[in-house]
Design an enzyme around this catalytic site. Structure first.
Site, PDB file in Angstrom:
ATOM      1  N   SER A   1      43.377  47.136  52.563  1.00 36.11           N
ATOM      2  CA  SER A   1      43.793  46.183  51.527  1.00 36.11           C
ATOM      3  C   SER A   1      44.233  46.963  50.298  1.00 36.11           C
ATOM      4  CB  SER A   1      42.636  45.221  51.210  1.00 36.11           C
ATOM      5  OG  SER A   1      43.094  44.140  50.432  1.00 36.11           O
ATOM      6  N   ASN A   2      44.262  46.343  49.144  1.00 32.78           N
ATOM      7  CA  ASN A   2      44.619  47.048  47.911  1.00 32.78           C
ATOM      8  C   ASN A   2      43.923  46.377  46.728  1.00 32.78           C
ATOM      9  OD1 ASN A   2      46.460  44.933  46.723  1.00 32.78           O
ATOM     10  ND2 ASN A   2      47.460  45.292  48.688  1.00 32.78           N
ATOM     11  N   ALA A   3      44.169  46.903  45.521  1.00 33.49           N
ATOM     12  CA  ALA A   3      43.367  46.513  44.351  1.00 33.49           C
ATOM     13  C   ALA A   3      43.888  45.284  43.598  1.00 33.49           C
ATOM     14  CB  ALA A   3      43.293  47.703  43.393  1.00 33.49           C
TER      15      ALA A   3
END
Ligand code: PMT
Length: 228
Positions: free
Chosen positions: A24-26
């Site tokens: 995923s990412n932030a």
């Protein structure tokens, strides 16, 4: 140009490696959330399609909310909501790749190997899929707005994405370095239009930036806007 519907995507998607791990990412969902809240003052029907956003950014007032997990699910949700006279604003950060295989059981680390090789396959590009769909099905009156999250060469990369994804506008923003971009930060953006217009906004809170993005789009699309 009058739009009858706005679709705003927000937050990250998740691609599962095994039942306990994912890629995923932030992205927090903050930018998409504030755009959805603001655009409701202009466009009557707002659809908010979001991944795993922070709790505060789950329910923009006045929007119909659709929760998704993966990039493919986000693509299907966006395509099923697209109709004539719709503006789509993709503030989400969909994962570009997913594991070639999502394991049914947790991957064990006790086999003595120091390396785990993960094979990734490319996810569909949602904006490209929408752009093809609206031209194939001759859906009229639509406007496609992308975001370009960049760590370097903002203008070059943003303009490249505007063209390759066949967009009407792209909102360039820096991410990643010096706490820029994701989450609770002030940010600066540059909006590029397919007609060559450029607008620089910020640094401001994402709430204030979202207002300015919506104001810009409202004004710029009011002058006989037709998708090029
Ligand atoms: O959520 P926040 O914490 O507030 O952070 C906001 C943000 C930094 C996530 C947001 O401002 C932002 O830049 N969103 C786009 C992030 C991104 O995925 O950028 P990209 O350059 O990889 O993608 C370009 C565009 O294509 C984006 O509009 C993206 O939504 C879209 N895309 C990306 C991948 C994919 N498979 N399909 C897509 O349509």
């Amino acid at each position: 140009m009058g739009f009858s519907k706005a679709i705003i995507t927000s937050g990250p998607t998740r691609e599962w490696i095994d039942p306990v791990r994912y890629i995923s990412n932030a992205s927090s969902g903050k930018m998409g959330f504030h755009i959805a809240e603001e655009i409701g003052r202009w466009i009557p029907e707002v659809i908010y399609i979001h991944g795993q956003v922070l709790e505060d950014y789950r329910c923009p007032s006045g929007s119909k909310r659709i929760s998704v997990e993966t990039t493919s699910e986000m693509k299907d949700a966006v395509l099923s909501e697209m109709m004539g006279d719709t503006i789509l604003i993709m503030a989400a950060a969909p994962a570009d790749f997913r594991p070639a295989e999502s394991k049914e059981s947790k991957i064990k680390k006790e086999d003595g190997s120091e390396i785990l090789l993960l094979e990734l396959v490319k996810n569909p590009d949602i904006l490209k899929a929408v752009s093809s769909e609206i031209s194939e099905r001759e859906i009229s009156g639509c406007c496609l707005v992308g975001f370009a999250a960049e760590t370097d060469f903002l203008e070059e990369h943003a303009l490249g994405k505007l063209k390759s994804k066949n967009l009407d506008y792209i909102v360039g923003n820096y991410v990643g370095k010096n706490e820029k971009g994701f989450g609770e930060v002030e940010t600066s953006i540059v909006i590029y239009s397919s007609r060559g217009k450029v607008a620089e906004i910020g640094p401001l809170s994402k709430e204030a930036i979202s207002k300015k993005i919506v104001e810009f789009l409202k004004t710029d699309t009011s002058n006989a806007f037709v998708r090029s």
